[in-house]
Motif scaffolding. Structure first.
Motif, PDB file in Angstrom:
ATOM      1  N   ASN A  15      46.081  33.125  35.453  1.00 43.92           N
ATOM      2  CA  ASN A  15      46.835  34.156  34.645  1.00 43.92           C
ATOM      3  C   ASN A  15      48.743  33.770  34.913  1.00 43.92           C
ATOM      4  OD1 ASN A  15      44.583  34.987  33.627  1.00 43.92           O
ATOM      5  ND2 ASN A  15      44.779  37.021  34.913  1.00 43.92           N
ATOM      6  N   VAL A  41      49.063  31.155  32.487  1.00 47.40           N
ATOM      7  CA  VAL A  41      48.928  31.676  30.959  1.00 47.40           C
ATOM      8  C   VAL A  41      49.969  32.567  30.579  1.00 47.40           C
ATOM      9  CG1 VAL A  41      47.613  33.190  29.351  1.00 47.40           C
ATOM     10  CG2 VAL A  41      46.351  31.546  31.258  1.00 47.40           C
ATOM     11  N   ASP A  53      44.690  31.930  25.913  1.00 41.28           N
ATOM     12  CA  ASP A  53      44.143  31.029  26.814  1.00 41.28           C
ATOM     13  C   ASP A  53      45.093  29.823  26.913  1.00 41.28           C
ATOM     14  OD1 ASP A  53      42.783  30.253  29.120  1.00 41.28           O
ATOM     15  OD2 ASP A  53      40.671  30.630  27.976  1.00 41.28           O
ATOM     16  N   LEU A  54      44.791  29.170  28.215  1.00 43.02           N
ATOM     17  CA  LEU A  54      45.730  28.056  28.507  1.00 43.02           C
ATOM     18  C   LEU A  54      44.806  26.834  29.115  1.00 43.02           C
ATOM     19  CD1 LEU A  54      48.465  26.606  28.399  1.00 43.02           C
ATOM     20  CD2 LEU A  54      48.757  27.667  30.773  1.00 43.02           C
ATOM     21  N   LEU A  60      48.010  25.772  24.780  1.00 36.45           N
ATOM     22  CA  LEU A  60      48.047  27.249  24.810  1.00 36.45           C
ATOM     23  C   LEU A  60      47.209  27.652  23.389  1.00 36.45           C
ATOM     24  CD1 LEU A  60      48.963  29.898  25.980  1.00 36.45           C
ATOM     25  CD2 LEU A  60      50.961  29.920  24.340  1.00 36.45           C
ATOM     26  N   TRP A  74      39.944  25.813  31.213  1.00 41.26           N
ATOM     27  CA  TRP A  74      40.702  26.887  30.645  1.00 41.26           C
ATOM     28  C   TRP A  74      40.996  28.067  31.728  1.00 41.26           C
ATOM     29  CZ3 TRP A  74      42.834  26.266  26.090  1.00 41.26           C
ATOM     30  CH2 TRP A  74      42.331  25.270  25.163  1.00 41.26           C
ATOM     31  N   ARG A 112      42.489  31.544  31.956  1.00 40.81           N
ATOM     32  CA  ARG A 112      42.614  32.714  31.529  1.00 40.81           C
ATOM     33  C   ARG A 112      41.414  33.331  32.702  1.00 40.81           C
ATOM     34  NH1 ARG A 112      40.371  37.172  28.989  1.00 40.81           N
ATOM     35  NH2 ARG A 112      38.668  35.810  28.128  1.00 40.81           N
TER      36      ARG A 112
END
Length: 222
Positions: free
Chosen positions: A77, A80, A124-125, A165, A181, A183
């Motif tokens: 996070n 993110v 999300d990233l 992103l 990903w 998150r």
């Protein structure tokens, strides 16, 4: 982002535009001073500095090409929120400073960047470490909207990393794979891939070959 690139005294850089032969000389990159007060800038700076230091540690390890590398930070996070802050700043910047259109996601990105609230599914990233043999991939690309597998993204690059992103209620695109990903992930991993597979590498090489740009760097090196 420019601070990560302009790290040596006396370096010279250019801001180039893919749709034009024009370019601008710069030591600091573009900077819009009207976006944030000092307190808010410091708040975003905590995540930015955290991620920048992590990128430097990863580059120092130079993970093996074709592998999934692991970040020293075990909190996806943080990444993110870092990326959301970058995208939000470009969504409110002046038009001449690279403003992007994020549609209805401006307030959502701001909330992700500035608060500790749960990050919604729509944000999300994923990040990719780009390698070019033994050379550093050392430039940055300002954020721009993108779309993969019908999913809206914002992409940018800095310090050898490409950031994707997601700003979309639809599920994450299948590429990169789900484990990349970030998150709510406690294990932060990212693929190490050839830089030439990405336009973040190929476009600067094309721009570098333009007569005006090459002439400028040739004069500077002399």
């Amino acid at each position: 982002m420019a601070n990560e690139v302009a790290s040596k005294t006396g370096e010279k850089h250019i801001i180039a535009y893919s749709a034009s032969d024009k370019f601008r000389r710069t030591n600091t990159g573009l900077y819009d001073s009207d976006i944030l007060c000092g307190s808010c800038d410091n708040h975003l700076g905590k995540n930015e500095n955290y991620v920048i230091e992590t990128m430097r540690k990863v580059r120092a390890q130079f993970p093996k090409h074709g592998t999934l590398a692991k970040s020293p930070i075990d909190d996806g996070n943080v990444f993110v929120r870092f990326a959301a802050g970058i995208a939000w700043k470009y969504s409110v910047a002046k038009p001449g400073f690279g403003r992007i259109n994020v549609g209805p996601y401006g307030d959502i990105l701001a909330n992700v960047a500035f608060s500790d609230e749960a990050i919604p599914d729509s944000i999300d990233l994923a990040m990719i470490y780009m390698q070019a043999g033994v050379d550093e991939v050392f430039f940055y690309r300002t954020p721009l909207p993108d779309r993969q597998s019908g999913v809206n993204l914002i992409r940018f690059s800095v310090g050898s990393f490409l950031y994707l992103l997601k700003v979309d209620k639809r599920p994450n695109p299948p590429d990169p794979p789900s484990q990349v990903w970030l998150r709510n992930k406690s294990a932060v991993v990212f693929p190490v891939l050839p830089a030439h597979e990405f336009e973040e590498w190929t476009k600067p090489f094309g721009i570098r070959g333009r007569p005006q740009v090459r002439s400028y760097f040739d004069r500077f090196q002399k």
